[in-house]
Design a protein around this motif. Structure first.
Motif, PDB file in Angstrom:
ATOM      1  N   LEU A 117      -0.027 -16.403  -7.703  1.00 55.21           N
ATOM      2  CA  LEU A 117       0.440 -17.583  -8.419  1.00 55.21           C
ATOM      3  C   LEU A 117       1.704 -17.284  -9.220  1.00 55.21           C
ATOM      4  CD1 LEU A 117      -0.079 -20.547  -9.192  1.00 55.21           C
ATOM      5  CD2 LEU A 117      -1.475 -19.707 -11.071  1.00 55.21           C
ATOM      6  N   ASN A 118       1.729 -16.118  -9.887  1.00 53.52           N
ATOM      7  CA  ASN A 118       2.871 -15.740 -10.722  1.00 53.52           C
ATOM      8  C   ASN A 118       3.785 -14.713 -10.056  1.00 53.52           C
ATOM      9  OD1 ASN A 118       2.197 -17.313 -13.117  1.00 53.52           O
ATOM     10  ND2 ASN A 118       0.405 -15.983 -13.204  1.00 53.52           N
ATOM     11  N   ASN A 119       3.455 -14.325  -8.814  1.00 51.60           N
ATOM     12  CA  ASN A 119       4.247 -13.367  -8.057  1.00 51.60           C
ATOM     13  C   ASN A 119       4.399 -12.030  -8.799  1.00 51.60           C
ATOM     14  OD1 ASN A 119       5.624 -12.595  -5.752  1.00 51.60           O
ATOM     15  ND2 ASN A 119       7.609 -13.211  -6.572  1.00 51.60           N
ATOM     16  N   ILE A 120       3.261 -11.499  -9.269  1.00 51.47           N
ATOM     17  CA  ILE A 120       3.235 -10.254 -10.029  1.00 51.47           C
ATOM     18  C   ILE A 120       2.310  -9.270  -9.321  1.00 51.47           C
ATOM     19  CG2 ILE A 120       2.577  -9.174 -12.218  1.00 51.47           C
ATOM     20  CD1 ILE A 120       3.238 -11.832 -13.596  1.00 51.47           C
ATOM     21  N   LEU A 121       2.708  -8.009  -9.314  1.00 52.81           N
ATOM     22  CA  LEU A 121       1.883  -6.942  -8.776  1.00 52.81           C
ATOM     23  C   LEU A 121       1.479  -6.028  -9.920  1.00 52.81           C
ATOM     24  CD1 LEU A 121       0.745  -5.450  -6.239  1.00 52.81           C
ATOM     25  CD2 LEU A 121       2.863  -4.108  -6.268  1.00 52.81           C
ATOM     26  N   GLN A 155       0.831  -1.201   0.000  1.00 50.71           N
ATOM     27  CA  GLN A 155       0.000   0.000   0.000  1.00 50.71           C
ATOM     28  C   GLN A 155       0.866   1.252   0.000  1.00 50.71           C
ATOM     29  OE1 GLN A 155      -3.471   0.066  -0.359  1.00 50.71           O
ATOM     30  NE2 GLN A 155      -2.877   2.162  -0.862  1.00 50.71           N
ATOM     31  N   TYR A 156       1.990   1.227   0.712  1.00 49.41           N
ATOM     32  CA  TYR A 156       2.909   2.363   0.718  1.00 49.41           C
ATOM     33  C   TYR A 156       3.461   2.597  -0.689  1.00 49.41           C
ATOM     34  CZ  TYR A 156       6.872   5.340   1.768  1.00 49.41           C
ATOM     35  OH  TYR A 156       7.782   6.374   1.768  1.00 49.41           O
ATOM     36  N   LEU A 157       3.860   1.526  -1.376  1.00 48.37           N
ATOM     37  CA  LEU A 157       4.359   1.641  -2.745  1.00 48.37           C
ATOM     38  C   LEU A 157       3.299   2.262  -3.648  1.00 48.37           C
ATOM     39  CD1 LEU A 157       6.332   1.062  -5.101  1.00 48.37           C
ATOM     40  CD2 LEU A 157       5.278  -1.209  -5.243  1.00 48.37           C
ATOM     41  N   VAL A 158       2.076   1.773  -3.559  1.00 52.56           N
ATOM     42  CA  VAL A 158       0.987   2.299  -4.389  1.00 52.56           C
ATOM     43  C   VAL A 158       0.765   3.778  -4.086  1.00 52.56           C
ATOM     44  CG1 VAL A 158      -1.489   2.130  -4.875  1.00 52.56           C
ATOM     45  CG2 VAL A 158      -0.110   0.048  -4.687  1.00 52.56           C
ATOM     46  N   ASP A 159       0.803   4.146  -2.814  1.00 50.90           N
ATOM     47  CA  ASP A 159       0.611   5.552  -2.432  1.00 50.90           C
ATOM     48  C   ASP A 159       1.729   6.446  -2.980  1.00 50.90           C
ATOM     49  OD1 ASP A 159      -1.714   4.857  -1.106  1.00 50.90           O
ATOM     50  OD2 ASP A 159      -0.783   4.850   0.887  1.00 50.90           O
ATOM     51  N   VAL A 160       2.960   5.969  -2.914  1.00 51.84           N
ATOM     52  CA  VAL A 160       4.098   6.745  -3.434  1.00 51.84           C
ATOM     53  C   VAL A 160       3.977   6.903  -4.949  1.00 51.84           C
ATOM     54  CG1 VAL A 160       6.607   6.731  -3.787  1.00 51.84           C
ATOM     55  CG2 VAL A 160       5.666   6.190  -1.536  1.00 51.84           C
ATOM     56  N   LEU A 161       3.630   5.828  -5.641  1.00 51.65           N
ATOM     57  CA  LEU A 161       3.445   5.913  -7.096  1.00 51.65           C
ATOM     58  C   LEU A 161       2.292   6.847  -7.437  1.00 51.65           C
ATOM     59  CD1 LEU A 161       3.983   2.170  -8.058  1.00 51.65           C
ATOM     60  CD2 LEU A 161       5.459   4.098  -8.675  1.00 51.65           C
ATOM     61  N   LYS A 162       1.203   6.756  -6.687  1.00 53.20           N
ATOM     62  CA  LYS A 162       0.045   7.626  -6.915  1.00 53.20           C
ATOM     63  C   LYS A 162       0.451   9.094  -6.794  1.00 53.20           C
ATOM     64  CE  LYS A 162      -4.481   8.678  -4.944  1.00 53.20           C
ATOM     65  NZ  LYS A 162      -5.425   8.376  -3.859  1.00 53.20           N
ATOM     66  N   GLU A 163       1.199   9.405  -5.755  1.00 53.02           N
ATOM     67  CA  GLU A 163       1.661  10.787  -5.556  1.00 53.02           C
ATOM     68  C   GLU A 163       2.644  11.196  -6.652  1.00 53.02           C
ATOM     69  OE1 GLU A 163       4.354  13.139  -2.316  1.00 53.02           O
ATOM     70  OE2 GLU A 163       2.841  11.754  -1.547  1.00 53.02           O
ATOM     71  N   GLU A 215      13.114   0.558  -7.256  1.00 57.35           N
ATOM     72  CA  GLU A 215      14.405   0.069  -6.775  1.00 57.35           C
ATOM     73  C   GLU A 215      14.557   0.305  -5.277  1.00 57.35           C
ATOM     74  OE1 GLU A 215      17.277   1.994  -9.291  1.00 57.35           O
ATOM     75  OE2 GLU A 215      17.026   0.507 -10.883  1.00 57.35           O
ATOM     76  N   GLU A 216      14.112   1.467  -4.811  1.00 56.76           N
ATOM     77  CA  GLU A 216      14.258   1.799  -3.392  1.00 56.76           C
ATOM     78  C   GLU A 216      13.335   0.966  -2.522  1.00 56.76           C
ATOM     79  OE1 GLU A 216      13.587   5.547  -0.413  1.00 56.76           O
ATOM     80  OE2 GLU A 216      14.318   5.955  -2.431  1.00 56.76           O
ATOM     81  N   LEU A 217      12.106   0.750  -2.991  1.00 53.43           N
ATOM     82  CA  LEU A 217      11.121   0.003  -2.219  1.00 53.43           C
ATOM     83  C   LEU A 217      11.082  -1.453  -2.648  1.00 53.43           C
ATOM     84  CD1 LEU A 217       8.254   2.639  -2.230  1.00 53.43           C
ATOM     85  CD2 LEU A 217       9.952   2.219  -0.452  1.00 53.43           C
ATOM     86  N   ASP A 218      12.203  -1.998  -2.938  1.00 50.79           N
ATOM     87  CA  ASP A 218      12.382  -3.336  -3.491  1.00 50.79           C
ATOM     88  C   ASP A 218      11.496  -4.394  -2.830  1.00 50.79           C
ATOM     89  OD1 ASP A 218      13.498  -5.387  -4.996  1.00 50.79           O
ATOM     90  OD2 ASP A 218      15.117  -5.703  -3.554  1.00 50.79           O
ATOM     91  N   LEU A 219      10.297  -4.559  -3.371  1.00 49.50           N
ATOM     92  CA  LEU A 219       9.421  -5.629  -2.917  1.00 49.50           C
ATOM     93  C   LEU A 219       9.738  -6.869  -3.731  1.00 49.50           C
ATOM     94  CD1 LEU A 219       6.057  -3.678  -2.617  1.00 49.50           C
ATOM     95  CD2 LEU A 219       7.638  -4.290  -0.804  1.00 49.50           C
ATOM     96  N   ASP A 220       9.551  -8.007  -3.145  1.00 54.77           N
ATOM     97  CA  ASP A 220       9.983  -9.264  -3.763  1.00 54.77           C
ATOM     98  C   ASP A 220       8.933  -9.829  -4.715  1.00 54.77           C
ATOM     99  OD1 ASP A 220      11.740 -11.341  -4.237  1.00 54.77           O
ATOM    100  OD2 ASP A 220      10.942 -12.549  -2.600  1.00 54.77           O
ATOM    101  N   THR A 231      -5.266  10.787  -9.051  1.00 56.63           N
ATOM    102  CA  THR A 231      -6.317  10.984  -8.073  1.00 56.63           C
ATOM    103  C   THR A 231      -6.882   9.660  -7.583  1.00 56.63           C
ATOM    104  OG1 THR A 231      -7.944  11.195  -9.840  1.00 56.63           O
ATOM    105  CG2 THR A 231      -6.992  13.242  -8.985  1.00 56.63           C
ATOM    106  N   ASP A 232      -6.569   8.570  -8.291  1.00 61.23           N
ATOM    107  CA  ASP A 232      -7.073   7.254  -7.915  1.00 61.23           C
ATOM    108  C   ASP A 232      -6.036   6.197  -8.270  1.00 61.23           C
ATOM    109  OD1 ASP A 232      -8.852   5.381  -6.930  1.00 61.23           O
ATOM    110  OD2 ASP A 232      -9.987   5.235  -8.793  1.00 61.23           O
ATOM    111  N   ALA A 233      -5.918   5.201  -7.413  1.00 53.67           N
ATOM    112  CA  ALA A 233      -4.979   4.107  -7.660  1.00 53.67           C
ATOM    113  C   ALA A 233      -5.504   2.846  -6.979  1.00 53.67           C
ATOM    114  CB  ALA A 233      -3.600   4.450  -7.118  1.00 53.67           C
ATOM    115  N   SER A 234      -5.161   1.722  -7.560  1.00 53.85           N
ATOM    116  CA  SER A 234      -5.510   0.438  -6.959  1.00 53.85           C
ATOM    117  C   SER A 234      -4.451  -0.576  -7.375  1.00 53.85           C
ATOM    118  CB  SER A 234      -6.908  -0.014  -7.396  1.00 53.85           C
ATOM    119  OG  SER A 234      -6.960  -0.169  -8.788  1.00 53.85           O
ATOM    120  N   TYR A 235      -4.503  -1.741  -6.743  1.00 54.59           N
ATOM    121  CA  TYR A 235      -3.536  -2.776  -7.108  1.00 54.59           C
ATOM    122  C   TYR A 235      -4.176  -4.147  -7.026  1.00 54.59           C
ATOM    123  CZ  TYR A 235      -2.840  -3.856  -2.143  1.00 54.59           C
ATOM    124  OH  TYR A 235      -3.023  -4.225  -0.831  1.00 54.59           O
TER     125      TYR A 235
END
Length: 83
Positions: free
Chosen positions: A39-43, A17-25, A67-72, A30-34
């Motif tokens: 199964l495929n390890n994709i966001l 959620q933090y990543l989505v919020d940073v990308l949104k900003e 790169e900074e918020l390197d989620l796996d 004005t709107d974002a979702s994820y």
């Protein structure tokens, strides 16, 4: 009290959620979702107004954040959100 795996899962969801919020900003959306494809390890991150940016601008803005918020995840896809 929640067990450790439940706490880890909650922390993982907060990181996403933090990543989505940073990308949104960053994309002045004005709107974002994820959606997670576990199964495929994709966001997939949908951002309103993303289609106003060129591919080069998207890469320039998103790459340092990802790169900074390197989620796996195997892959993270940014998609325009249809409002």
């Amino acid at each position: 009290m929640a067990d450790e795996s439940e706490q880890e899962y909650q922390a993982w969801q907060e990181d996403i959620q933090y990543l989505v919020d940073v990308l949104k900003e960053s994309f002045e959306s004005t709107d974002a979702s994820y959606y997670q494809d576990d199964l495929n390890n994709i966001l997939y991150v949908e951002l309103e107004g993303l289609d106003d940016y060129s591919d080069e601008e998207i890469t320039e803005i998103a790459k340092p954040i990802l790169e900074e918020l390197d989620l796996d995840f195997e892959d993270i896809f940014l998609l325009p959100k249809n409002v």
